[in-house]
Design a protein around this motif. Structure first.
Motif, PDB file in Angstrom:
ATOM      1  N   UNK A  74       0.813  -1.140   0.000  1.00 38.12           N
ATOM      2  CA  UNK A  74       0.075  -0.172   0.117  1.00 38.12           C
ATOM      3  C   UNK A  74       0.914   1.018   0.005  1.00 38.12           C
ATOM      4  N   UNK A  75       2.098   1.321  -0.741  1.00 40.90           N
ATOM      5  CA  UNK A  75       3.036   2.508  -0.782  1.00 40.90           C
ATOM      6  C   UNK A  75       2.168   3.271  -1.830  1.00 40.90           C
ATOM      7  N   UNK A  76       2.278   4.549  -2.050  1.00 38.53           N
ATOM      8  CA  UNK A  76       1.685   5.403  -2.821  1.00 38.53           C
ATOM      9  C   UNK A  76       1.819   5.195  -4.369  1.00 38.53           C
ATOM     10  N   UNK A  77       1.079   5.396  -5.204  1.00 38.28           N
ATOM     11  CA  UNK A  77       1.216   4.879  -6.502  1.00 38.28           C
ATOM     12  C   UNK A  77       2.424   5.379  -7.195  1.00 38.28           C
ATOM     13  N   UNK A  78       2.763   6.655  -7.049  1.00 33.09           N
ATOM     14  CA  UNK A  78       3.939   7.157  -7.662  1.00 33.09           C
ATOM     15  C   UNK A  78       4.968   6.959  -7.491  1.00 33.09           C
ATOM     16  N   UNK A  79       5.521   6.357  -5.999  1.00 34.84           N
ATOM     17  CA  UNK A  79       6.418   5.748  -5.333  1.00 34.84           C
ATOM     18  C   UNK A  79       6.756   4.155  -5.752  1.00 34.84           C
ATOM     19  N   UNK A  80       5.649   3.572  -5.984  1.00 37.93           N
ATOM     20  CA  UNK A  80       5.743   2.276  -6.452  1.00 37.93           C
ATOM     21  C   UNK A  80       6.220   2.183  -7.943  1.00 37.93           C
ATOM     22  N   UNK A  81       5.479   3.133  -8.609  1.00 32.55           N
ATOM     23  CA  UNK A  81       5.833   3.107 -10.072  1.00 32.55           C
ATOM     24  C   UNK A  81       7.426   3.563 -10.259  1.00 32.55           C
ATOM     25  N   UNK A  82       7.721   4.667  -9.525  1.00 34.75           N
ATOM     26  CA  UNK A  82       9.126   4.907  -9.484  1.00 34.75           C
ATOM     27  C   UNK A  82      10.186   4.059  -9.260  1.00 34.75           C
ATOM     28  N   UNK A  83       9.921   3.205  -8.081  1.00 37.81           N
ATOM     29  CA  UNK A  83      11.025   2.292  -7.542  1.00 37.81           C
ATOM     30  C   UNK A  83      10.980   1.014  -8.402  1.00 37.81           C
TER      31      UNK A  83
END
Length: 180
Positions: A74-83
């Motif tokens: 449940x990390x933020x979408x922007x962070x998940x996509x970026x990593x």
């Protein structure tokens, strides 16, 4: 070790020959492309098949990481996509450089160019297309798949003709070496 004068350089000495995994991957891609029907083999370079296989794998890694980071943790979408994107594209650089384009150029310059190419890709396709479609209500996996199709065309072109392009000095030394 030549059997006849006209075979000079054509018969390889097994003690000298090193057959790497990268060499086998390239030969396999060449063999598959050579068997494509309807003259497609004359249009599709083996590096395109290699790119499709490698980047298909790294895209699966990207989606797996996205699912873990956003779907499970449940990390933020922007962070998940970026990593996920950073991990997948780092892996893609290494695998394409080694297995697909067989580059021996200095890695630092190529990595710097690759970072610029990836940054453009990220802004245009990941944020622009992927996040844009998600913001319009499309499910995030589907948005990522559509953005992935766009970025595949861009990334292959950039890797083949910009990041791993053969420099004139490399091409000249390679052809001089094959004439010996």
């Amino acid at each position: 070790m030549d059997t006849y004068r006209w075979h000079a350089g054509a018969v390889l000495d097994p003690a000298v020959t090193t057959d790497t995994l990268a060499d086998r991957f390239t030969r396999w891609c060449e063999a598959v492309v050579a068997r494509l029907p309807f003259g497609v083999h004359s249009v599709v370079p083996p590096t395109f098949l290699g790119f499709a296989l490698i980047n298909g794998f790294t895209f699966a890694v990207d989606l797996l990481l996205l699912t873990i980071f956003h779907g499970w943790w449940d990390w933020p979408l922007w962070l998940s996509v970026t990593l996920g994107y950073i991990c997948a594209f780092g892996l893609s650089f290494f695998l394409n450089r080694t297995f697909n384009f067989h580059s021996h150029a200095p890695v630092g310059r190529q990595a710097a160019i690759y970072v610029v190419v990836v940054a453009i890709n990220y802004v245009a396709f990941i944020l622009g297309v992927g996040a844009g479609l998600t913001a319009l209500g499309l499910e995030y996996h589907l948005s990522r798949l559509l953005a992935g199709g766009c970025e595949a065309v861009y990334m292959y072109s950039a890797m083949r003709w910009v990041v791993f392009r053969a420099r004139r000095s490399e091409t000249a030394s390679a052809s001089a070496g094959s004439e010996r």
